[in-house]
Design a protein around this motif. Structure first.
Motif, PDB file in Angstrom:
ATOM      1  N   ALA A  79      -6.262  79.827  -7.543  1.00 15.58           N
ATOM      2  CA  ALA A  79      -5.955  78.596  -6.816  1.00 15.58           C
ATOM      3  C   ALA A  79      -4.835  77.829  -7.511  1.00 15.58           C
ATOM      4  CB  ALA A  79      -7.206  77.735  -6.701  1.00 15.58           C
ATOM      5  N   CYS A  93      -1.998  79.784  -5.440  1.00 13.85           N
ATOM      6  CA  CYS A  93      -1.968  78.951  -4.233  1.00 13.85           C
ATOM      7  C   CYS A  93      -1.071  77.730  -4.397  1.00 13.85           C
ATOM      8  CB  CYS A  93      -3.378  78.522  -3.857  1.00 13.85           C
ATOM      9  SG  CYS A  93      -4.462  79.891  -3.388  1.00 13.85           S
ATOM     10  N   ASP A 141      -8.019  83.754  -2.151  1.00 11.65           N
ATOM     11  CA  ASP A 141      -8.785  82.520  -2.068  1.00 11.65           C
ATOM     12  C   ASP A 141      -9.759  82.573  -0.895  1.00 11.65           C
ATOM     13  OD1 ASP A 141      -8.891  79.524  -3.030  1.00 11.65           O
ATOM     14  OD2 ASP A 141      -8.735  79.427  -0.844  1.00 11.65           O
ATOM     15  N   ARG A 160     -13.945  82.598  -1.231  1.00 15.42           N
ATOM     16  CA  ARG A 160     -14.759  81.541  -0.635  1.00 15.42           C
ATOM     17  C   ARG A 160     -15.899  82.101   0.227  1.00 15.42           C
ATOM     18  NH1 ARG A 160     -12.667  76.333  -0.907  1.00 15.42           N
ATOM     19  NH2 ARG A 160     -10.667  76.224  -2.011  1.00 15.42           N
ATOM     20  N   ARG A 218     -17.201  76.621  -4.629  1.00 14.71           N
ATOM     21  CA  ARG A 218     -16.072  76.321  -3.739  1.00 14.71           C
ATOM     22  C   ARG A 218     -15.514  74.932  -4.033  1.00 14.71           C
ATOM     23  NH1 ARG A 218     -19.542  78.878   0.017  1.00 14.71           N
ATOM     24  NH2 ARG A 218     -20.125  76.863   0.960  1.00 14.71           N
ATOM     25  N   ALA A 219     -16.392  74.013  -4.407  1.00 15.13           N
ATOM     26  CA  ALA A 219     -15.928  72.675  -4.785  1.00 15.13           C
ATOM     27  C   ALA A 219     -15.066  72.744  -6.052  1.00 15.13           C
ATOM     28  CB  ALA A 219     -17.127  71.747  -5.003  1.00 15.13           C
ATOM     29  N   ASP A 227     -11.636  73.676  -4.950  1.00 11.70           N
ATOM     30  CA  ASP A 227     -10.949  72.537  -4.359  1.00 11.70           C
ATOM     31  C   ASP A 227     -10.437  71.589  -5.442  1.00 11.70           C
ATOM     32  OD1 ASP A 227     -11.498  73.530  -1.835  1.00 11.70           O
ATOM     33  OD2 ASP A 227     -13.331  72.334  -1.605  1.00 11.70           O
ATOM     34  N   GLN A 228     -11.250  71.369  -6.466  1.00 11.65           N
ATOM     35  CA  GLN A 228     -10.859  70.479  -7.545  1.00 11.65           C
ATOM     36  C   GLN A 228      -9.685  71.060  -8.337  1.00 11.65           C
ATOM     37  OE1 GLN A 228     -13.815  69.832 -10.596  1.00 11.65           O
ATOM     38  NE2 GLN A 228     -12.888  67.909 -11.256  1.00 11.65           N
ATOM     39  N   LYS A 274      -7.429  73.158  -7.324  1.00 11.67           N
ATOM     40  CA  LYS A 274      -6.241  73.101  -6.473  1.00 11.67           C
ATOM     41  C   LYS A 274      -5.665  71.692  -6.450  1.00 11.67           C
ATOM     42  CE  LYS A 274      -4.806  74.155  -1.713  1.00 11.67           C
ATOM     43  NZ  LYS A 274      -5.289  74.662  -0.398  1.00 11.67           N
ATOM     44  N   ALA A 275      -6.533  70.698  -6.294  1.00  8.58           N
ATOM     45  CA  ALA A 275      -6.073  69.307  -6.258  1.00  8.58           C
ATOM     46  C   ALA A 275      -5.429  68.904  -7.573  1.00  8.58           C
ATOM     47  CB  ALA A 275      -7.247  68.385  -5.938  1.00  8.58           C
ATOM     48  N   TRP A 323      -0.938  73.297   1.925  1.00  7.85           N
ATOM     49  CA  TRP A 323      -2.089  72.859   1.125  1.00  7.85           C
ATOM     50  C   TRP A 323      -3.024  71.914   1.858  1.00  7.85           C
ATOM     51  CZ3 TRP A 323       2.039  71.441  -2.978  1.00  7.85           C
ATOM     52  CH2 TRP A 323       2.496  72.606  -3.603  1.00  7.85           C
TER      53      TRP A 323
END
Length: 222
Positions: free
Chosen positions: A111, A115, A159, A163, A171-172, A175-176, A178-179, A221
């Motif tokens: 990620a 990503c 990715d 998932r 999965r969270a 997301d974290q 990636k952010a 994104w």
């Protein structure tokens, strides 16, 4: 060296140099990029191995090996550009391939490195292919942009597969990660590239970099 030197995937344990022996800023930038492209070879070989062990579709592992072969060619092409601009590129210290990691560890790195960083790097390479002052740079970056775009698609597919296997908490984590990578990238593109790098390497200026970042954030994104 510009913070926008983000090509390729960083491989944990690869010994990258802190400074490059170069007679120009463009040479130093290309030398650093050549190191990152070489590190990407190891990263994709390791990723291919790990995906096989984790039970991923065989096509994903095979695409990683193709990406590794692409990165070999990228490293050579960028090293040639570095030499053209007065830099000496030394081979990086090859990392010892680590013990296979868990799926969530692999997915988090994908990620962050694929990503986000590699995807934005593909957009920058495309910009360089259109704006560098020298034809030889534009031609090299045009080929790299095509390959890196394909690598970005591979990252997205890895990715998506991960998932389907990971639980909600994992999965969270993706997301974290990636952010956080997006936020880190946003900070780095706020650093202005020098006129030499904008001309010789074709790097986007601050306005163009922000535009590319916004494009990725809104269309990729989101």
């Amino acid at each position: 060296v510009s913070q926008q030197c983000i090509g390729g995937r960083r491989q944990h344990g690869a010994a990258l140099s802190d400074e490059q022996c170069a007679s120009s800023e463009a040479g130093a930038w290309f030398a650093k990029l050549a190191e990152l492209e070489e590190a990407s070879v190891y990263a994709f070989v390791m990723l291919s191995k790990e995906l096989r062990l984790l039970g991923a579709p065989a096509s994903l592992s095979q695409r990683c090996l193709r990406a590794a072969a692409d990165e070999v060619q990228h490293a050579r092409a960028i090293a040639a550009l570095a030499k053209r601009f007065g830099a000496v590129v030394e081979p990086i210290g090859a990392p010892a391939l680590s013990q296979p990691r868990s799926l969530v560890e692999v997915a988090v790195e994908n990620a962050r490195e694929g990503c986000v960083r590699e995807t934005y790097g593909a957009l920058v390479a495309l910009w360089q292919a259109q704006h560098a002052s020298e034809l030889v740079v534009r031609e090299a970056m045009a080929k790299i942009a095509i390959d890196e775009s394909r690598h970005a698609e591979l990252s997205a597919d890895i990715d998506a597969w991960a998932r389907t296997v990971l639980d909600a908490q994992e999965r969270a984590q993706l997301d974290q990660a990636k952010a956080q990578a997006i936020a880190c990238l946003a900070e780095s593109i706020g650093t202005a590239s020098s006129p030499e790098l904008i001309a010789s390497a074709g790097l986007p200026d601050q306005h163009a970099g922000a535009m590319l970042f916004a494009e990725a954030r809104e269309s990729i994104w989101a």
